[in-house]
Design an enzyme around this catalytic site. Sequence first.
Site, PDB file in Angstrom:
ATOM      1  N   LYS A  57       0.825  -1.209   0.000  1.00 63.77           N
ATOM      2  CA  LYS A  57       0.000   0.000   0.000  1.00 63.77           C
ATOM      3  C   LYS A  57       0.864   1.266   0.000  1.00 63.77           C
ATOM      4  CE  LYS A  57      -3.869  -2.314   2.282  1.00 63.77           C
ATOM      5  NZ  LYS A  57      -4.786  -2.301   3.439  1.00 63.77           N
ATOM      6  N   TYR A  98     -12.212  -2.845  -3.994  1.00 62.75           N
ATOM      7  CA  TYR A  98     -12.694  -2.909  -2.614  1.00 62.75           C
ATOM      8  C   TYR A  98     -14.218  -2.849  -2.513  1.00 62.75           C
ATOM      9  CZ  TYR A  98      -7.915  -2.608  -0.939  1.00 62.75           C
ATOM     10  OH  TYR A  98      -6.594  -2.878  -0.677  1.00 62.75           O
ATOM     11  N   ASN A 161      -1.852  -0.175   6.988  1.00 61.53           N
ATOM     12  CA  ASN A 161      -1.251  -1.418   7.467  1.00 61.53           C
ATOM     13  C   ASN A 161      -0.263  -2.041   6.485  1.00 61.53           C
ATOM     14  OD1 ASN A 161      -2.989  -2.473   5.560  1.00 61.53           O
ATOM     15  ND2 ASN A 161      -4.265  -3.590   7.011  1.00 61.53           N
ATOM     16  N   HIS A 164      -1.872  -5.599   1.572  1.00 63.41           N
ATOM     17  CA  HIS A 164      -3.107  -6.378   1.413  1.00 63.41           C
ATOM     18  C   HIS A 164      -2.704  -7.779   0.972  1.00 63.41           C
ATOM     19  CE1 HIS A 164      -7.031  -7.699  -0.158  1.00 63.41           C
ATOM     20  NE2 HIS A 164      -6.320  -8.184  -1.167  1.00 63.41           N
ATOM     21  N   GLU A 175      -8.851 -11.712  -7.506  1.00 62.74           N
ATOM     22  CA  GLU A 175      -8.009 -10.539  -7.313  1.00 62.74           C
ATOM     23  C   GLU A 175      -6.847 -10.490  -8.292  1.00 62.74           C
ATOM     24  OE1 GLU A 175      -8.862  -9.729  -2.571  1.00 62.74           O
ATOM     25  OE2 GLU A 175      -6.930 -10.587  -3.156  1.00 62.74           O
TER      26      GLU A 175
END
Length: 192
Positions: A57, A98, A161, A164, A175
């Site tokens: 991210k 998402y 965080n 993913h 995905e």
Amino acid sequence: MSADAQRAEGERRPIWWMQRESGGCSASRQLGYDPAPFAREELPRIMAIERTLSILKPDATERPGATGEILRRFEAAGLRIIALKKIRLSDEIARGFYAVHKARPFYGDLVKFMTSGPVVVSVLEGENAVRAHRDLLGPTNSSEAPKGTIRGDFGTDIERNAAHGSDATATAKIEISYFFGAAEILAPVEAL
């Protein structure tokens, strides 16, 4: 047992039984093939080779050296990187990816964060790749993730965080196809 009784008993058994009783088929015996040693060998363990999607991210990609260190950890854990690219997600792509979280209160902030800078998207392959990758990442909330995990070392909270990871092999297939075409994966590609 008489010869007639043996013949009748043999006719009720499958051919492989009779071959086993007689030491193999006649062609095998003529060639000197003895199947017995192979029957005792233990079969090799079948590994569950899987693929998973990983996204580093914006909070991870903006930190100098973090991208390389995280990718190094994947490889050190036995995960092969079979596809990799650095991209900037558009609002449309982030919202689509998402969409599963659309009804949740954090959806808008997540989309805004994921479009705030470049991300590194990769396909990882290895034995039990989904579980291995998620173990490397640690808990979703970085503030609860232990040091030594990717989220514990590079993340700051539940949103920022660092990475993913797909949560299941079925999810991973969806995905992966969201970001990579067959020609971009440097390994045999299954039909989608």
